[in-house]
Design a protein around this motif. Structure first.
Motif, PDB file in Angstrom:
ATOM      1  N   THR A 115       0.802  -1.233   0.000  1.00  0.00           N
ATOM      2  CA  THR A 115       0.000   0.000   0.000  1.00  0.00           C
ATOM      3  C   THR A 115       0.833   1.281   0.000  1.00  0.00           C
ATOM      4  OG1 THR A 115      -0.176  -0.082   2.429  1.00  0.00           O
ATOM      5  CG2 THR A 115      -1.965  -1.092   1.158  1.00  0.00           C
ATOM      6  N   THR A 128      -2.285   6.151  -4.021  1.00  0.00           N
ATOM      7  CA  THR A 128      -1.299   7.033  -3.404  1.00  0.00           C
ATOM      8  C   THR A 128      -1.202   8.355  -4.168  1.00  0.00           C
ATOM      9  OG1 THR A 128       0.493   5.965  -4.652  1.00  0.00           O
ATOM     10  CG2 THR A 128       0.062   5.141  -2.432  1.00  0.00           C
ATOM     11  N   CYS A 172     -10.674   4.755   0.214  1.00  0.00           N
ATOM     12  CA  CYS A 172      -9.680   3.851  -0.382  1.00  0.00           C
ATOM     13  C   CYS A 172      -9.296   2.748   0.591  1.00  0.00           C
ATOM     14  CB  CYS A 172      -8.437   4.635  -0.808  1.00  0.00           C
ATOM     15  SG  CYS A 172      -8.664   5.688  -2.261  1.00  0.00           S
ATOM     16  N   ALA A 173      -9.107   3.114   1.865  1.00  0.00           N
ATOM     17  CA  ALA A 173      -8.712   2.120   2.868  1.00  0.00           C
ATOM     18  C   ALA A 173      -9.810   1.086   3.083  1.00  0.00           C
ATOM     19  CB  ALA A 173      -8.362   2.816   4.180  1.00  0.00           C
ATOM     20  N   LEU A 226     -10.070  -1.157  -0.027  1.00  0.00           N
ATOM     21  CA  LEU A 226      -9.070  -2.222  -0.082  1.00  0.00           C
ATOM     22  C   LEU A 226      -9.335  -3.281   0.982  1.00  0.00           C
ATOM     23  CD1 LEU A 226      -6.563  -3.355  -1.440  1.00  0.00           C
ATOM     24  CD2 LEU A 226      -5.178  -2.026   0.163  1.00  0.00           C
ATOM     25  N   LEU A 253     -10.977   1.187  -5.622  1.00  0.00           N
ATOM     26  CA  LEU A 253     -10.324  -0.054  -5.210  1.00  0.00           C
ATOM     27  C   LEU A 253     -11.076  -1.289  -5.668  1.00  0.00           C
ATOM     28  CD1 LEU A 253      -7.650  -0.257  -3.653  1.00  0.00           C
ATOM     29  CD2 LEU A 253      -8.668   1.983  -3.495  1.00  0.00           C
ATOM     30  N   GLY A 280      -5.568  -4.734  -7.179  1.00  0.00           N
ATOM     31  CA  GLY A 280      -5.957  -4.896  -5.775  1.00  0.00           C
ATOM     32  C   GLY A 280      -6.478  -6.288  -5.485  1.00  0.00           C
ATOM     33  N   PHE A 335      -5.507  -4.908   5.968  1.00  0.00           N
ATOM     34  CA  PHE A 335      -5.332  -4.071   4.779  1.00  0.00           C
ATOM     35  C   PHE A 335      -5.993  -2.705   4.952  1.00  0.00           C
ATOM     36  CE2 PHE A 335      -3.796  -7.821   2.619  1.00  0.00           C
ATOM     37  CZ  PHE A 335      -2.882  -7.294   1.721  1.00  0.00           C
ATOM     38  N   CYS A 336      -7.140  -2.656   5.608  1.00  0.00           N
ATOM     39  CA  CYS A 336      -7.830  -1.381   5.833  1.00  0.00           C
ATOM     40  C   CYS A 336      -6.976  -0.441   6.680  1.00  0.00           C
ATOM     41  CB  CYS A 336      -9.185  -1.640   6.491  1.00  0.00           C
ATOM     42  SG  CYS A 336     -10.119  -0.134   6.815  1.00  0.00           S
ATOM     43  N   ALA A 354      -3.527   0.411   4.932  1.00  0.00           N
ATOM     44  CA  ALA A 354      -3.741   1.320   3.796  1.00  0.00           C
ATOM     45  C   ALA A 354      -4.053   2.734   4.280  1.00  0.00           C
ATOM     46  CB  ALA A 354      -4.868   0.798   2.905  1.00  0.00           C
ATOM     47  N   SER A 359      -0.721   4.240   5.254  1.00  0.00           N
ATOM     48  CA  SER A 359       0.105   4.542   4.077  1.00  0.00           C
ATOM     49  C   SER A 359      -0.426   5.748   3.309  1.00  0.00           C
ATOM     50  CB  SER A 359       0.158   3.324   3.147  1.00  0.00           C
ATOM     51  OG  SER A 359       0.763   2.228   3.785  1.00  0.00           O
ATOM     52  N   LEU A 360      -1.741   5.777   3.094  1.00  0.00           N
ATOM     53  CA  LEU A 360      -2.331   6.891   2.348  1.00  0.00           C
ATOM     54  C   LEU A 360      -2.249   8.196   3.125  1.00  0.00           C
ATOM     55  CD1 LEU A 360      -5.405   5.032   0.843  1.00  0.00           C
ATOM     56  CD2 LEU A 360      -3.336   5.772  -0.365  1.00  0.00           C
TER      57      LEU A 360
END
Length: 199
Positions: free
Chosen positions: A17, A24, A46-47, A50, A115, A121, A150-151, A154, A157-158
């Motif tokens: 991610t 991103t 997005c989170a 994903l 996503l 993805g 992943f949520c 992500a 990261s985002l």
């Protein structure tokens, strides 16, 4: 389950991610134009998008989708068109302003949608489901574990990309600098389409 057992999954999700891609790039552009707070809906979308893809992939839906070539092509076409539209929208915008193309941040729903149509993805989360299946006692537990991991990863990261975008936005002083940034981000978004069509 110990944190040591989860570390490989967390690392996999983080590397997947944090690397540059459509989400991103969108988070960076949103941070530059609207700041961190106004970008929270798209980051969250997005989170959660994903996370829900990871959950569905672990539950078996991902394998079904990947087994249908016609659906894969449809997802790629829709995804490419949507990312191209976003790239044009970003590329045509100038400095932050109160009217025009970039007057509103990308929405939560658009983040989720971006996503769900992305075959990359799906492939990534299907790979995670296969690689980390031993961490769970069954598909439902694995779906919850992957979805939450992943949520959350992500979102982290985002948030980093969005904060970098906000910092970059504060450094830009002239209209031509904003045009250069917007053109660069639009090109990155177009480039992010290429991996969708590989394999």
């Amino acid at each position: 389950m110990t944190i040591e057992a989860l570390l490989p999954l967390i690392l996999f999700a983080f590397v997947s991610t944090i690397t540059p891609g459509a989400a991103t790039t969108l988070a960076t552009a949103s941070g530059a134009h609207f700041g961190f707070c106004r970008s929270i809906p798209v980051i969250t979308g997005c989170a959660i998008g994903l996370g829900s893809v990871a959950c569905a992939a672990a539950a078996g839906l991902g394998s079904l989708l990947m087994a249908l070539p016609a659906l894969q092509i449809a997802m790629k076409v829709l995804g490419s068109l949507y990312l191209t539209w976003l790239a044009i929208r970003i590329g045509r915008s100038g400095p932050p302003r109160l009217d025009g193309e970039m007057a509103k941040p990308t929405s939560f729903a658009a983040g989720v949608w971006m996503l769900w149509y992305n075959p990359k993805g799906w492939a990534m989360t299907i790979g995670a489901a296969a690689s980390f299946a031993a961490l769970a006692t069954g598909p439902a537990t694995l779906a919850i574990l992957l979805g939450l991991t992943f949520c959350l990863v992500a979102a982290f990261s985002l948030a980093i990309w969005c904060a970098l975008g906000q910092l970059l936005g504060r450094l830009l002083k002239t209209a031509w600098q904003w045009r250069a940034l917007n053109f660069f981000l639009a090109c990155l978004l177009i480039i992010s389409i290429v991996p969708m069509w590989r394999g």
